[in-house]
Motif scaffolding. Structure first.
Motif, PDB file in Angstrom:
ATOM      1  N   SER A  13     -28.200 -32.931  10.530  1.00  0.00           N
ATOM      2  CA  SER A  13     -29.561 -33.455  10.655  1.00  0.00           C
ATOM      3  C   SER A  13     -30.271 -33.544   9.318  1.00  0.00           C
ATOM      4  O   SER A  13     -30.985 -34.517   9.053  1.00  0.00           O
ATOM      5  CB  SER A  13     -30.380 -32.587  11.617  1.00  0.00           C
ATOM      6  N   ASN A  14     -30.098 -32.518   8.457  1.00  0.00           N
ATOM      7  CA  ASN A  14     -30.776 -32.464   7.161  1.00  0.00           C
ATOM      8  C   ASN A  14     -29.821 -31.961   6.097  1.00  0.00           C
ATOM      9  O   ASN A  14     -28.876 -31.225   6.398  1.00  0.00           O
ATOM     10  CB  ASN A  14     -31.998 -31.537   7.235  1.00  0.00           C
ATOM     11  N   SER A  15     -30.092 -32.345   4.852  1.00  0.00           N
ATOM     12  CA  SER A  15     -29.243 -31.938   3.736  1.00  0.00           C
ATOM     13  C   SER A  15     -30.090 -31.397   2.598  1.00  0.00           C
ATOM     14  O   SER A  15     -31.259 -31.765   2.439  1.00  0.00           O
ATOM     15  CB  SER A  15     -28.414 -33.132   3.233  1.00  0.00           C
ATOM     16  N   THR A  16     -29.470 -30.514   1.795  1.00  0.00           N
ATOM     17  CA  THR A  16     -30.107 -29.995   0.590  1.00  0.00           C
ATOM     18  C   THR A  16     -29.084 -29.967  -0.531  1.00  0.00           C
ATOM     19  O   THR A  16     -27.872 -30.046  -0.302  1.00  0.00           O
ATOM     20  CB  THR A  16     -30.668 -28.572   0.788  1.00  0.00           C
ATOM     21  N   ALA A  17     -29.590 -29.825  -1.755  1.00  0.00           N
ATOM     22  CA  ALA A  17     -28.741 -29.661  -2.935  1.00  0.00           C
ATOM     23  C   ALA A  17     -29.386 -28.604  -3.823  1.00  0.00           C
ATOM     24  O   ALA A  17     -30.615 -28.467  -3.844  1.00  0.00           O
ATOM     25  CB  ALA A  17     -28.586 -30.979  -3.684  1.00  0.00           C
ATOM     26  N   ALA A  18     -28.569 -27.862  -4.554  1.00  0.00           N
ATOM     27  CA  ALA A  18     -29.109 -26.775  -5.359  1.00  0.00           C
ATOM     28  C   ALA A  18     -28.304 -26.594  -6.633  1.00  0.00           C
ATOM     29  O   ALA A  18     -27.130 -26.964  -6.705  1.00  0.00           O
ATOM     30  CB  ALA A  18     -29.124 -25.468  -4.558  1.00  0.00           C
ATOM     31  N   VAL A  19     -28.963 -26.008  -7.633  1.00  0.00           N
ATOM     32  CA  VAL A  19     -28.332 -25.696  -8.913  1.00  0.00           C
ATOM     33  C   VAL A  19     -28.653 -24.248  -9.260  1.00  0.00           C
ATOM     34  O   VAL A  19     -29.526 -23.623  -8.658  1.00  0.00           O
ATOM     35  CB  VAL A  19     -28.810 -26.634 -10.040  1.00  0.00           C
ATOM     36  N   PHE A  20     -27.941 -23.719 -10.253  1.00  0.00           N
ATOM     37  CA  PHE A  20     -28.151 -22.348 -10.702  1.00  0.00           C
ATOM     38  C   PHE A  20     -28.612 -22.391 -12.148  1.00  0.00           C
ATOM     39  O   PHE A  20     -27.894 -22.865 -13.035  1.00  0.00           O
ATOM     40  CB  PHE A  20     -26.859 -21.543 -10.575  1.00  0.00           C
ATOM     41  N   PHE A 179     -25.510  -9.653  10.080  1.00  0.00           N
ATOM     42  CA  PHE A 179     -24.990 -10.678  10.982  1.00  0.00           C
ATOM     43  C   PHE A 179     -25.723 -11.969  10.624  1.00  0.00           C
ATOM     44  O   PHE A 179     -26.937 -12.083  10.827  1.00  0.00           O
ATOM     45  CB  PHE A 179     -25.244 -10.296  12.441  1.00  0.00           C
ATOM     46  N   ILE A 180     -24.999 -12.914  10.068  1.00  0.00           N
ATOM     47  CA  ILE A 180     -25.595 -14.155   9.571  1.00  0.00           C
ATOM     48  C   ILE A 180     -25.503 -15.221  10.644  1.00  0.00           C
ATOM     49  O   ILE A 180     -24.418 -15.523  11.156  1.00  0.00           O
ATOM     50  CB  ILE A 180     -24.884 -14.635   8.287  1.00  0.00           C
ATOM     51  N   VAL A 181     -26.637 -15.813  10.978  1.00  0.00           N
ATOM     52  CA  VAL A 181     -26.722 -16.843  12.015  1.00  0.00           C
ATOM     53  C   VAL A 181     -27.173 -18.140  11.360  1.00  0.00           C
ATOM     54  O   VAL A 181     -28.267 -18.221  10.802  1.00  0.00           O
ATOM     55  CB  VAL A 181     -27.722 -16.436  13.112  1.00  0.00           C
ATOM     56  N   ASP A 182     -26.338 -19.163  11.421  1.00  0.00           N
ATOM     57  CA  ASP A 182     -26.671 -20.481  10.868  1.00  0.00           C
ATOM     58  C   ASP A 182     -26.447 -21.517  11.965  1.00  0.00           C
ATOM     59  O   ASP A 182     -25.308 -21.904  12.247  1.00  0.00           O
ATOM     60  CB  ASP A 182     -25.805 -20.780   9.638  1.00  0.00           C
ATOM     61  N   ILE A 183     -27.524 -21.953  12.580  1.00  0.00           N
ATOM     62  CA  ILE A 183     -27.437 -22.925  13.669  1.00  0.00           C
ATOM     63  C   ILE A 183     -28.226 -24.161  13.259  1.00  0.00           C
ATOM     64  O   ILE A 183     -29.453 -24.127  13.153  1.00  0.00           O
ATOM     65  CB  ILE A 183     -27.972 -22.347  14.996  1.00  0.00           C
ATOM     66  N   VAL A 371     -30.072  -9.029  11.246  1.00  0.00           N
ATOM     67  CA  VAL A 371     -29.711 -10.372  11.699  1.00  0.00           C
ATOM     68  C   VAL A 371     -30.489 -11.352  10.836  1.00  0.00           C
ATOM     69  O   VAL A 371     -31.733 -11.341  10.824  1.00  0.00           O
ATOM     70  CB  VAL A 371     -30.039 -10.593  13.184  1.00  0.00           C
ATOM     71  N   PHE A 372     -29.762 -12.178  10.091  1.00  0.00           N
ATOM     72  CA  PHE A 372     -30.380 -13.146   9.180  1.00  0.00           C
ATOM     73  C   PHE A 372     -30.269 -14.530   9.793  1.00  0.00           C
ATOM     74  O   PHE A 372     -29.167 -14.987  10.114  1.00  0.00           O
ATOM     75  CB  PHE A 372     -29.669 -13.103   7.823  1.00  0.00           C
ATOM     76  N   LEU A 373     -31.411 -15.186   9.980  1.00  0.00           N
ATOM     77  CA  LEU A 373     -31.462 -16.472  10.666  1.00  0.00           C
ATOM     78  C   LEU A 373     -31.730 -17.609   9.696  1.00  0.00           C
ATOM     79  O   LEU A 373     -32.661 -17.550   8.884  1.00  0.00           O
ATOM     80  CB  LEU A 373     -32.575 -16.464  11.719  1.00  0.00           C
ATOM     81  N   THR A 374     -30.929 -18.656   9.798  1.00  0.00           N
ATOM     82  CA  THR A 374     -31.190 -19.888   9.060  1.00  0.00           C
ATOM     83  C   THR A 374     -30.709 -21.064   9.902  1.00  0.00           C
ATOM     84  O   THR A 374     -29.945 -20.895  10.857  1.00  0.00           O
ATOM     85  CB  THR A 374     -30.511 -19.880   7.672  1.00  0.00           C
ATOM     86  N   GLY A 375     -31.155 -22.256   9.550  1.00  0.00           N
ATOM     87  CA  GLY A 375     -30.815 -23.452  10.318  1.00  0.00           C
ATOM     88  C   GLY A 375     -31.926 -23.795  11.299  1.00  0.00           C
ATOM     89  O   GLY A 375     -32.477 -22.925  11.981  1.00  0.00           O
ATOM     90  N   GLY A 376     -32.250 -25.085  11.388  1.00  0.00           N
ATOM     91  CA  GLY A 376     -33.387 -25.514  12.184  1.00  0.00           C
ATOM     92  C   GLY A 376     -33.306 -25.156  13.657  1.00  0.00           C
ATOM     93  O   GLY A 376     -34.338 -24.930  14.301  1.00  0.00           O
ATOM     94  N   SER A 377     -32.101 -25.094  14.214  1.00  0.00           N
ATOM     95  CA  SER A 377     -31.974 -24.857  15.649  1.00  0.00           C
ATOM     96  C   SER A 377     -32.158 -23.399  16.033  1.00  0.00           C
ATOM     97  O   SER A 377     -32.198 -23.073  17.229  1.00  0.00           O
ATOM     98  CB  SER A 377     -30.621 -25.368  16.155  1.00  0.00           C
ATOM     99  N   PHE A 402     -34.114 -24.447   6.142  1.00  0.00           N
ATOM    100  CA  PHE A 402     -33.280 -25.553   5.687  1.00  0.00           C
ATOM    101  C   PHE A 402     -32.641 -25.309   4.321  1.00  0.00           C
ATOM    102  O   PHE A 402     -31.747 -26.052   3.929  1.00  0.00           O
ATOM    103  CB  PHE A 402     -34.104 -26.849   5.629  1.00  0.00           C
ATOM    104  N   GLY A 403     -33.081 -24.260   3.598  1.00  0.00           N
ATOM    105  CA  GLY A 403     -32.632 -24.115   2.221  1.00  0.00           C
ATOM    106  C   GLY A 403     -31.690 -22.979   1.919  1.00  0.00           C
ATOM    107  O   GLY A 403     -31.057 -22.968   0.855  1.00  0.00           O
ATOM    108  N   SER A 404     -31.535 -22.014   2.839  1.00  0.00           N
ATOM    109  CA  SER A 404     -30.728 -20.825   2.509  1.00  0.00           C
ATOM    110  C   SER A 404     -29.282 -21.164   2.179  1.00  0.00           C
ATOM    111  O   SER A 404     -28.704 -20.618   1.236  1.00  0.00           O
ATOM    112  CB  SER A 404     -30.766 -19.826   3.666  1.00  0.00           C
ATOM    113  N   VAL A 405     -28.697 -22.063   2.950  1.00  0.00           N
ATOM    114  CA  VAL A 405     -27.289 -22.411   2.708  1.00  0.00           C
ATOM    115  C   VAL A 405     -27.136 -23.086   1.344  1.00  0.00           C
ATOM    116  O   VAL A 405     -26.237 -22.746   0.562  1.00  0.00           O
ATOM    117  CB  VAL A 405     -26.741 -23.310   3.831  1.00  0.00           C
ATOM    118  N   GLY A 406     -28.015 -24.034   1.038  1.00  0.00           N
ATOM    119  CA  GLY A 406     -27.942 -24.708  -0.251  1.00  0.00           C
ATOM    120  C   GLY A 406     -28.071 -23.745  -1.415  1.00  0.00           C
ATOM    121  O   GLY A 406     -27.327 -23.829  -2.405  1.00  0.00           O
TER     122      GLY A 406
END
Length: 418
Positions: A13-20, A179-183, A371-377, A402-406
């Motif tokens: 549904s959505n995308s991100t990009a990241a740099v270090f 426990f990482i939750v990415d939905i 429990v760490f939650l990320t992802g819009g759903s 929307f940004g944790s994974v990126g």
């Protein structure tokens, strides 16, 4: 030397990009100040240009003649990736459309770095395709090829929930079992990871990753199920033929409810079939609504209205779907109970996958600290309660939806390429 690496979270549904950078990981602005953008592509038939993200959706909703495509990630690993879609006077392969979207994200990173992007970490779900290892491997290979064909010579992958764990680890003050939750829009992914301040600087984390599991269910599935339950019956789904011997065939109704299949309805064959279905229908006026939506290429607009209703029901008991693209302007009242009934089986499968993660890690729910939650759903109440109910004693941490994974992918890129 300027860094030549980064991370891309190509989402359904959505995308991100990241740099270090010197201050750590940061998300790159993709559209003006927006750091997350819809995974949407619009081919404008009037100016022969291609638009991405919000601009793609704006072009589509302004009734510009063209073709909108969304949920492209969902076709990875399926036969659709090798097919082509007709665009004005030519055809283009879906693999090239995916590559074009990746190229757009790559260009945004290069503009931010003021340097070429040679090395890339791409996020991937734990499962692109359920219960088919060969198709799952093929999906990753297709995404890797898309990135390499756009100039990224070195492409690595990281599980999206592991990337989210790397982001969360930047703020922990003690060792935790997380426990990482990415939905997201297309998949539900889980990881159990030992995080700690010491882990932030460790190069080898194999022993800290206890388990990964995932299932190909996400927000776009909830959209589809809600549409089938509440909207498609108004278009003739589950109504009989005039001779009462059977119900109308369901395939086109399901296509109209499914983001990545809508464009297959914009063909002369589909329209001819629908006219035949209308002729056979006991209630032809309902099928006429469907024909009207498809004739005016409003399928994605319809799907967007269902999606908006789903989002509205995350914090209210009822909302309306107004089908103002129809001549008879239909308004449907949709309740949170309607959504709950529509997605019950999917939510159970998600919860079952979470339990499988615990079994694979050979740990009990009581041992999970966070429990760490990320992802819009994760905002969908039924999904949220179904997961958190498994861990009544754990601390719940809200990640960047929307940004944790990126951000985690940029951390991983720094570890692998710096």
């Amino acid at each position: 030397m300027k860094p030549d690496y980064g991370g891309i979270d190509f989402g359904t549904s959505n995308s991100t990009a990241a740099v270090f950078g010197q201050g750590g990981p940061r998300l790159v602005a993709l559209e003006d100040e927006h750091i997350a953008m819809p995974s949407a592509v619009f081919f404008n038939f009037e100016d022969d240009r291609t638009y991405f993200g919000r601009q793609a959706i704006e072009e589509y909703t302004s009734n510009t003649e063209g073709r909108l495509l969304r949920a492209l990630k969902s076709i990875l690993g399926t036969s659709l990736i090798r097919e082509k879609t007709r665009l004005k006077g030519h055809s283009i392969a879906f693999s090239d459309i995916v590559g074009g979207f990746i190229a757009y994200l790559k260009e945004r990173i290069e503009a931010d770095l003021d340097a070429g992007l040679d090395k890339l970490v791409l996020g991937r779900p734990v499962r692109f395709v359920d219960d088919d290892d060969e198709a799952d491997a093929r999906a990753q290979a297709e995404l890797e090829k898309a990135a390499q064909s756009r100039g990224c010579r070195h492409v690595e992958f990281q599980f999206e929930p592991i990337a989210a764990a790397l982001d969360y680890e930047q703020r922990v003050e003690r060792e935790e079992l997380a426990f990482i939750v990415d939905i997201g829009g297309g998949t539900s992914d889980f990881s159990i990871v030992r995080v700690s301040p010491e882990g932030r600087v460790a190069s080898d984390r194999k022993n800290d990753i206890l388990a990964n599991a995932g299932v190909h269910i996400g927000g776009t599935d909830f959209d589809r199920l809600l549409s089938i339950a509440t909207v498609m019956p108004e278009f003739g789904l589950s109504t009989p033929t005039k001779d009462a011997k059977r119900n109308l065939p369901v395939a086109y109704f399901y296509d109209l409810a499914t983001w990545q299949r809508i464009h297959f309805l914009y063909t002369s064959k589909a329209m001819s079939d629908l006219r035949q279905i209308r002729y056979e229908a006991a209630r032809p006026e309902l099928v006429e609504r469907m024909i009207e939506v498809i004739a005016h290429r409003q399928g994605h607009a319809l799907a967007a209205k269902v999606e908006q209703a789903k989002i509205a029901l995350t914090d209210r008991a009822e909302t309306d779907i107004i089908l103002d693209m129809l001549d008879d302007r239909l308004m449907l009242s949709i309740s949170a109970a309607d959504l709950s009934r529509a997605i019950t089986n999917s939510v159970q499968r998600i919860a079952d996958t979470a339990l499988k993660t615990l079994r694979d890690a050979e740990v009990t729910a009581e041992r999970i600290n966070t429990v760490f939650l990320t992802g819009g759903s994760t905002a969908v109440p039924q999904v949220r309660s179904g997961i958190l109910g498994l861990f009544p004693h754990a601390e719940v941490i809200e990640g960047d939806m929307f940004g944790s994974v990126g951000l985690g992918l940029a951390i991983d890129a720094h570890r692998k390429f710096a």
